[in-house]
Design a protein around this motif. Sequence first.
Motif, PDB file in Angstrom:
ATOM      1  N   ASN A 157       0.814  -1.213   0.000  1.00 45.88           N
ATOM      2  CA  ASN A 157       0.000   0.000   0.000  1.00 45.88           C
ATOM      3  C   ASN A 157       0.846   1.260   0.000  1.00 45.88           C
ATOM      4  N   ASP A 158       2.164   1.112   0.028  1.00 49.01           N
ATOM      5  CA  ASP A 158       3.024   2.280  -0.180  1.00 49.01           C
ATOM      6  C   ASP A 158       3.176   2.580  -1.667  1.00 49.01           C
ATOM      7  N   THR A 159       2.419   1.853  -2.489  1.00 46.62           N
ATOM      8  CA  THR A 159       2.296   2.008  -3.950  1.00 46.62           C
ATOM      9  C   THR A 159       3.473   1.415  -4.721  1.00 46.62           C
ATOM     10  N   ARG A 160       4.369   0.714  -4.050  1.00 43.96           N
ATOM     11  CA  ARG A 160       5.523   0.131  -4.729  1.00 43.96           C
ATOM     12  C   ARG A 160       5.372  -1.394  -4.835  1.00 43.96           C
ATOM     13  N   PHE A 161       5.978  -1.918  -5.895  1.00 41.38           N
ATOM     14  CA  PHE A 161       6.068  -3.358  -6.089  1.00 41.38           C
ATOM     15  C   PHE A 161       7.527  -3.752  -5.910  1.00 41.38           C
ATOM     16  N   TYR A 162       7.777  -4.758  -5.050  1.00 38.25           N
ATOM     17  CA  TYR A 162       9.135  -5.093  -4.635  1.00 38.25           C
ATOM     18  C   TYR A 162       9.566  -6.470  -5.129  1.00 38.25           C
ATOM     19  N   ALA A 163      10.840  -6.573  -5.521  1.00 40.07           N
ATOM     20  CA  ALA A 163      11.523  -7.846  -5.750  1.00 40.07           C
ATOM     21  C   ALA A 163      12.568  -7.976  -4.655  1.00 40.07           C
ATOM     22  N   ILE A 164      12.410  -8.984  -3.796  1.00 34.61           N
ATOM     23  CA  ILE A 164      13.196  -9.095  -2.571  1.00 34.61           C
ATOM     24  C   ILE A 164      14.012 -10.384  -2.603  1.00 34.61           C
ATOM     25  N   ASP A 165      15.286 -10.278  -2.255  1.00 33.16           N
ATOM     26  CA  ASP A 165      16.141 -11.452  -2.182  1.00 33.16           C
ATOM     27  C   ASP A 165      15.637 -12.389  -1.078  1.00 33.16           C
ATOM     28  N   ARG A 166      15.416 -13.660  -1.421  1.00 32.71           N
ATOM     29  CA  ARG A 166      14.847 -14.610  -0.458  1.00 32.71           C
ATOM     30  C   ARG A 166      15.762 -14.866   0.726  1.00 32.71           C
ATOM     31  N   SER A 167      17.042 -14.787   0.519  1.00 34.86           N
ATOM     32  CA  SER A 167      17.988 -15.117   1.579  1.00 34.86           C
ATOM     33  C   SER A 167      18.272 -13.945   2.510  1.00 34.86           C
ATOM     34  N   SER A 168      18.505 -12.770   1.917  1.00 30.02           N
ATOM     35  CA  SER A 168      18.957 -11.624   2.701  1.00 30.02           C
ATOM     36  C   SER A 168      17.864 -10.617   3.036  1.00 30.02           C
ATOM     37  N   GLY A 169      16.760 -10.634   2.282  1.00 30.54           N
ATOM     38  CA  GLY A 169      15.732  -9.613   2.458  1.00 30.54           C
ATOM     39  C   GLY A 169      16.065  -8.309   1.772  1.00 30.54           C
ATOM     40  N   ARG A 170      17.192  -8.284   1.053  1.00 30.20           N
ATOM     41  CA  ARG A 170      17.592  -7.072   0.337  1.00 30.20           C
ATOM     42  C   ARG A 170      16.651  -6.831  -0.854  1.00 30.20           C
ATOM     43  N   VAL A 171      16.327  -5.562  -1.104  1.00 29.31           N
ATOM     44  CA  VAL A 171      15.490  -5.209  -2.249  1.00 29.31           C
ATOM     45  C   VAL A 171      16.342  -5.253  -3.512  1.00 29.31           C
ATOM     46  N   ARG A 172      16.019  -6.146  -4.406  1.00 25.45           N
ATOM     47  CA  ARG A 172      16.749  -6.240  -5.675  1.00 25.45           C
ATOM     48  C   ARG A 172      16.352  -5.102  -6.598  1.00 25.45           C
ATOM     49  N   TRP A 173      15.076  -4.841  -6.650  1.00 23.57           N
ATOM     50  CA  TRP A 173      14.559  -3.668  -7.350  1.00 23.57           C
ATOM     51  C   TRP A 173      13.146  -3.405  -6.871  1.00 23.57           C
ATOM     52  N   SER A 174      12.661  -2.201  -7.099  1.00 20.28           N
ATOM     53  CA  SER A 174      11.266  -1.871  -6.789  1.00 20.28           C
ATOM     54  C   SER A 174      10.721  -0.999  -7.896  1.00 20.28           C
ATOM     55  N   PHE A 175       9.411  -1.065  -8.066  1.00 18.40           N
ATOM     56  CA  PHE A 175       8.737  -0.292  -9.115  1.00 18.40           C
ATOM     57  C   PHE A 175       7.634   0.542  -8.492  1.00 18.40           C
ATOM     58  N   GLN A 176       7.651   1.829  -8.798  1.00 14.56           N
ATOM     59  CA  GLN A 176       6.670   2.762  -8.246  1.00 14.56           C
ATOM     60  C   GLN A 176       5.425   2.807  -9.129  1.00 14.56           C
TER      61      GLN A 176
END
Length: 397
Positions: free
Chosen positions: A350-369
């Motif tokens: 609901n922050d209006t972003r779509f996230y691709a998150i690394d399964r192991s680290s939780g790091r955001v690989r990329w996000s789309f607004q």
Amino acid sequence: MNGQVGGGKNNAAIGLWLLLLVAVVGCHAPDAVIPSAGPAPVPVVTTPPSVSLTVPFVYVGSYDNHLYALDTTNGAVRWSFRADTSIHSSPVVAYGMVYVGSNDYSLYALDAATGTRRWTFRTGAAVYSSPTVVDGRLFVGSQDGTLYALDATTGSLLWVLNTSFGLASRVYGLYSSPAVLNGMVYIGGQDNDVYAVDAATGRLRWRFRTQGHILSSPIAVGNTVYIGSSDKRLYALYAATGTRRWAFATDEIIYASPVVANGVVYVGSYDNNLYALDAATGTVRWRFRTNTSIYASPVVVGNLVYLASRDHSLYVIDAATGRGNQLFQANYDLYATPLVTGGTVYVGSNDTRFYAIDRSSGRVRWSFQTGGVIVSSPVLAQRNKTVGIYPTISGAK
């Protein structure tokens, strides 16, 4: 900061949407009579094309009116389709097409590679329900109280089941997404009832009444249908007859959809807990508590459960013990069910972003607004890249 402000305004819109859904589920008519058995015509279904998609796309809808096809490697927009108003429904991919409902009363079939519109089918109200496609047929509910069966290739109408049963004074919507198993379609209604319908003919086979309106989507496994209700219970019903097998009571409403894996049914509640129950008996194996109510549905991948929560967090939980940790935190509520691949978890917020998150680290690989909140659950073009077991509300099912 901008994401939080935009998310707050849009989150209020989601809250209003939920209130409007609840407002139409007051008093309703007594149980309808199930039609007597007898021959019924079986509409002819077009043989669907055999299409193998190779495009590395992930599809997701937004309240900014768009369905997006994003490149899984970097989040770049490969194409987008604009509906007349917001998209709440989750997309599903089949036969080289991506299907999605919209709040503009329509269901759309789009070319999965290009986004070109193949056909449009208009219902009588918003389509929050996510479509299910099986054997050339597409099933979807609408807020007009009707379950539709369409030819998935052409969009032509095969049959309808009107759950208002001729009651002109009030219509109860079908927010729930249909589940299909062994030639039967199962769906929950805002009239408090669960319906079982012959997939070929649309004939009503049985209906089961709960004590509250249903936004949860059923899942059918083996001989049992599992579904949540706003009466705070998760029900296990025999798929053939609708007879109650067991019911489990939580402390608050259940809007989330259950998922079943390895003899365990997992479901979230507005009492802040994710429950793991024995699928045969309803006995609690464990519960995992988040910081607020759970609307999204869990995904089971091997010995892990992925869960998005309205406390802004994406959790990863041990399926055997119920112990878990926060993998990722967004800037606002998570209503959407995540999608999991070998190395990435995709989820909208609901922050209006779509996230691709690394399964192991939780790091955001990329996000789309996007320009609106994301309640829609994502789905991949290359279905063989998806891992895990999904609820019916997700197009990744």
